[in-house]
Each structure stands twice: as C-alpha cells, then as structure tokens.
Design a protein around this motif. Structure first.
Motif, mmCIF file in Angstrom:
data_model
loop_
_atom_site.group_PDB
_atom_site.id
_atom_site.type_symbol
_atom_site.label_atom_id
_atom_site.label_comp_id
_atom_site.label_asym_id
_atom_site.label_seq_id
_atom_site.Cartn_x
_atom_site.Cartn_y
_atom_site.Cartn_z
ATOM 1 N N GLU A 119 0.829 -1.209 0.000
ATOM 2 C CA GLU A 119 0.000 0.000 0.000
ATOM 3 C C GLU A 119 0.860 1.255 0.000
ATOM 4 N N GLU A 120 1.972 1.210 0.738
ATOM 5 C CA GLU A 120 2.904 2.348 0.715
ATOM 6 C C GLU A 120 3.462 2.536 -0.695
ATOM 7 N N CYS A 121 3.822 1.435 -1.337
ATOM 8 C CA CYS A 121 4.354 1.520 -2.704
ATOM 9 C C CYS A 121 3.338 2.124 -3.662
ATOM 10 N N LEU A 122 2.079 1.728 -3.526
ATOM 11 C CA LEU A 122 1.034 2.236 -4.422
ATOM 12 C C LEU A 122 0.826 3.738 -4.246
ATOM 13 N N LYS A 123 0.973 4.241 -3.029
ATOM 14 C CA LYS A 123 0.847 5.678 -2.796
ATOM 15 C C LYS A 123 1.895 6.443 -3.601
ATOM 16 N N PHE A 124 3.124 5.944 -3.584
ATOM 17 C CA PHE A 124 4.198 6.635 -4.286
ATOM 18 C C PHE A 124 4.094 6.431 -5.795
ATOM 19 N N ARG A 125 3.569 5.272 -6.210
ATOM 20 C CA ARG A 125 3.333 5.062 -7.641
ATOM 21 C C ARG A 125 2.310 6.066 -8.157
ATOM 22 N N LYS A 126 1.255 6.278 -7.379
ATOM 23 C CA LYS A 126 0.203 7.227 -7.783
ATOM 24 C C LYS A 126 0.731 8.653 -7.840
ATOM 25 N N SER A 127 1.783 8.928 -7.062
ATOM 26 C CA SER A 127 2.348 10.283 -7.059
ATOM 27 C C SER A 127 3.308 10.505 -8.226
ATOM 28 N N GLY A 128 3.526 9.467 -9.043
ATOM 29 C CA GLY A 128 4.350 9.637 -10.236
ATOM 30 C C GLY A 128 5.634 8.840 -10.274
ATOM 31 N N MET A 129 5.967 8.115 -9.201
ATOM 32 C CA MET A 129 7.184 7.301 -9.192
ATOM 33 C C MET A 129 6.963 5.977 -9.916
ATOM 34 N N CYS A 130 8.054 5.413 -10.415
ATOM 35 C CA CYS A 130 8.018 4.075 -11.020
ATOM 36 C C CYS A 130 8.323 3.062 -9.922
ATOM 37 N N VAL A 131 7.297 2.307 -9.510
ATOM 38 C CA VAL A 131 7.438 1.385 -8.387
ATOM 39 C C VAL A 131 6.882 0.006 -8.765
ATOM 40 N N PRO A 132 7.653 -0.794 -9.504
ATOM 41 C CA PRO A 132 7.220 -2.169 -9.786
ATOM 42 C C PRO A 132 7.163 -2.980 -8.491
ATOM 43 N N ILE A 133 6.139 -3.822 -8.377
ATOM 44 C CA ILE A 133 5.993 -4.715 -7.228
ATOM 45 C C ILE A 133 6.012 -6.150 -7.733
ATOM 46 N N LEU A 134 6.901 -6.957 -7.175
ATOM 47 C CA LEU A 134 6.965 -8.376 -7.527
ATOM 48 C C LEU A 134 6.500 -9.210 -6.344
ATOM 49 N N ARG A 135 5.644 -10.193 -6.630
ATOM 50 C CA ARG A 135 5.169 -11.124 -5.606
ATOM 51 C C ARG A 135 5.706 -12.520 -5.933
ATOM 52 N N PRO A 136 6.889 -12.854 -5.428
ATOM 53 C CA PRO A 136 7.467 -14.167 -5.728
ATOM 54 C C PRO A 136 6.906 -15.260 -4.824
ATOM 55 N N LYS A 137 6.817 -16.464 -5.371
ATOM 56 C CA LYS A 137 6.577 -17.646 -4.556
ATOM 57 C C LYS A 137 7.830 -17.902 -3.710
ATOM 58 N N SER A 138 7.737 -18.882 -2.784
ATOM 59 C CA SER A 138 8.914 -19.235 -1.972
ATOM 60 C C SER A 138 10.059 -19.573 -2.906
ATOM 61 N N PHE A 139 11.179 -18.851 -2.747
ATOM 62 C CA PHE A 139 12.274 -19.028 -3.701
ATOM 63 C C PHE A 139 13.459 -19.711 -3.026
ATOM 64 N N ILE A 140 14.122 -20.533 -3.813
ATOM 65 C CA ILE A 140 15.216 -21.367 -3.323
ATOM 66 C C ILE A 140 16.371 -21.307 -4.304
ATOM 67 N N GLY A 141 17.510 -21.864 -3.890
ATOM 68 C CA GLY A 141 18.695 -21.855 -4.728
ATOM 69 C C GLY A 141 19.935 -21.716 -3.859
ATOM 70 N N PRO A 142 21.091 -21.435 -4.447
ATOM 71 C CA PRO A 142 22.331 -21.300 -3.683
ATOM 72 C C PRO A 142 22.187 -20.291 -2.551
ATOM 73 N N GLU A 143 22.670 -20.645 -1.379
ATOM 74 C CA GLU A 143 22.642 -19.854 -0.148
ATOM 75 C C GLU A 143 21.336 -20.002 0.625
ATOM 76 N N ARG A 144 20.325 -20.723 0.087
ATOM 77 C CA ARG A 144 19.050 -20.845 0.795
ATOM 78 C C ARG A 144 19.062 -22.016 1.763
ATOM 79 N N LEU A 145 18.754 -21.721 3.008
ATOM 80 C CA LEU A 145 18.644 -22.753 4.036
ATOM 81 C C LEU A 145 17.290 -22.596 4.725
#
Length: 345
Positions: free
Chosen positions: A143-169
């Motif tokens: 919601e904070e991001c959307l406020k700033f997006r509406k004010s003219g900033m470029c604010v992409p939001i990514l919603r990743p699933k649980s991510f794994i790979g090197p360094e993940r424990l």
C-alpha cells in the motif's frame, strides 16, 4: 547503472548482487548484518545500517539509479519488528527515493499477501488477505508503494513464490538435512497438493526485467513463480531420490499434525510457524501469465530443478554452516523437537 540493494547480506540479496555484477553494474548494499561474502566484498560498496533510520538510508542514496528493496523481517521475528521493518522501513526508503530522484524502486513483496485462498491459480487482482504479522505487513508495504506510484514514481511490485537456490537454508534445511542423513521426510497430508516454488535465478531475471524495460511497462504488480511444478510429494521426492538412500516422502494425517505443530510452536519447540504448517497441505500456486506477457518472463527452472540445485549447493557448502542456526533464510533453523522425530523416519 548504479543499484542500491537493501538486504544485500541476505539470501536473495547476495544472489541478486552477483547477478547485477555479472551484468556490469555498480552496486551498493545496505543491511543490518555485515556483508560477509569473500567473493564480492571488494567488488561492491556495502554498508551496515537500518532501513528504519532515515540517516542510515540517506547515506547510501547518492547517485543511485535504481533501488531493489529485498530487506524484510521474516515471520520468525517478533510482530513489532516485522511491522516496523517491512512497513515503516519501506516508507522511509520510498521517501528517500523520491527525495534523491531515484528512477525506479523495485519492491519485493510476497505471495503471502494472498493468505490461504479458496481458488487457484491466483492472479494479481485477487483479494489480499495476509496470514499472520508477516502477511499483513507485506500488504501494508505494498500500500505504501502504491501511494508513491500514484504520485508519479516508477514502483514495480513483484510477488514471488517461496524461492530457493544457492545460499538458501531456513526451513528447507529440514528437507536437505533429513535427505542427507538417509531419512524419509514427513509431509502434512497426502502430498497431492500442488505447491509452486521459484528458483532465485529466475527471480533475479524478473527483477532485472523490471529494471531495464520501459517504465510504462514495468510500473505494475506481477506474480513470479516456476512455470513447471508437480505435486509436493513428487517434487520433494526428487530430493530424496537424488540423495540415493531409497527413502520416501511419508504422508501424515493433516489435522492432528497441524494441532500438534500449533502446540509445539506455542511452546517454542518447533521452528515451523503458522504460515508454513497451515498452508503446506494446500494447493498454492499463482498465475505468471501477466509477467510472461508483459515482461517477457521465461522461468528456466522447474520446482524439481530448483530443489535439486539447492540441495547440491547444500552438500557442497555444508562445512560452512553446519554449526550455525538462526532465523534468516541464510542459516539452518533450529529443528527443536523435530530433530528427535527424525529417528522414526
């Protein structure tokens, strides 16, 4: 370009920093923890600081082109720390980004914002209903991001699933530890539910698309996940098969196990928190069609590919973390009473 990565000492942070460095960019890291990666320590600028403290944030903002905000207090932290970090910290960073004329602010959210839904696949416009302090805080941060997006900033939001790979424990250390020791692995329910994961390299690529494509294209919200995934039983069995001990996933009755884990969590005898054990037996997958269509996102790794890639890294680096525990994704979580349960599998 010059990137600021918040949470640069974390699991996603280090993978992202290595990825951006391979593309030839300048990188600044800001994290509460020391940046302790020998392969990158002399190649980037790294600062110890708190995103909740404006002075700490301002000291790293000069000449930054793009902020990638990965820093977050994870579910095992106290609720007040989760909200102050994930919500207040995000707002302070956004304010600084506007003040210093940063071109883009890429916010890494979570599919935890959807809670426990009643349908699949989940799409970006579906209802948000976070479970627990972490899920609720992630919604407020968006919601904070959307406020700033509406004010003219470029604010992409990514919603990743649980991510794994090197360094993940973290919670995945349970699976890897039991597989290495030649144990079967318990699963809440019959394991026939489909639970989408994501390889961290694919996540890095989706972030980079948001950093480099036209801002009119990327200034939106996107689900990110694996394209190929099977049932939880099939995907987790791939790790046991790779370990070579001939062990199997063992399904356990859902309701009694959940009640038991609630009790153990209340007594602080189990590392598993509500979001893990309440959703582990449910379908959990999102549509990535929007990211595929608009960003050209093309994930390379299936669930099984990502799990085995993570397990290989685990085996190769075991001596580096075998005596460490904590509450971040970069270290094993204390197994508590679950360590004793292992003898029955």
């Amino acid at each position: 370009m010059k990137f600021l990565v918040t949470g640069g000492s974390g699991f996603l942070g280090i993978n992202l920093i290595r990825y951006l460095f391979s593309k030839g960019h300048q990188i600044v890291s800001l994290d509460l923890m020391e940046f302790d990666y020998p392969d990158m320590k002399d190649k980037i600028k790294h600062f110890v600081g708190d995103i909740r403290i404006k002075a700490n944030v301002n000291q790293v903002m000069h000449d930054i082109d793009i902020i990638i905000h990965t820093a977050a207090a994870l579910p095992l932290y106290k609720p007040e720390v989760i909200f102050s970090t994930d919500v207040d910290g995000t707002r302070i960073l956004l304010e600084a980004a506007r003040e210093f004329n940063v071109k883009r602010f890429i916010h890494i959210s979570s599919t935890a914002v959807y809670g426990i839904p009643d349908h699949h696949p989940l799409k970006e416009e579906d209802k948000l209903d976070g479970v627990g302090p972490y899920g609720k805080a992630k919604i407020l941060a968006e919601e904070e991001c959307l406020k700033f997006r509406k004010s003219g900033m470029c604010v992409p939001i990514l919603r990743p699933k649980s991510f794994i790979g090197p360094e993940r424990l973290g919670v995945f250390d349970l699976l890897f530890d039991w597989a290495r020791d030649g144990k079967g692995f318990p699963m809440i329910g019959n394991g026939k539910n489909r639970y989408q994961l994501l390889d961290v390299e694919d996540l890095c690529e989706s972030i980079y698309l948001c950093a480099t494509l036209d801002e009119n294209i990327v200034n939106d919200t996107f689900n990110i996940g694996a394209k190929e995934f099977k049932t939880m039983r099939e995907d987790y069995q791939a790790v046991l098969d790779y370990s070579g001990h001939g062990k199997k996933i063992v399904g356990l009755p859902e309701k009694p196990i959940i009640w038991t884990l609630r009790f153990l969590e209340a007594l602080k005898l189990s590392p598993l928190y509500k979001w893990v054990y309440e959703t582990a037996s449910k379908d959990s997958f999102v549509s990535i069609e929007k990211a595929e269509k608009i960003l050209g996102f093309k994930p390379k790794y299936s669930n099984q590919d990502a799990l085995i890639r993570n397990y290989k890294w685990y085996l190769e680096h075991l001596d580096e973390f075998k005596d460490k525990t904590g509450i971040s994704h970069r270290v094993p979580w204390k197994q508590g009473i679950l360590k004793f349960a292992k003898i029955f599998f």
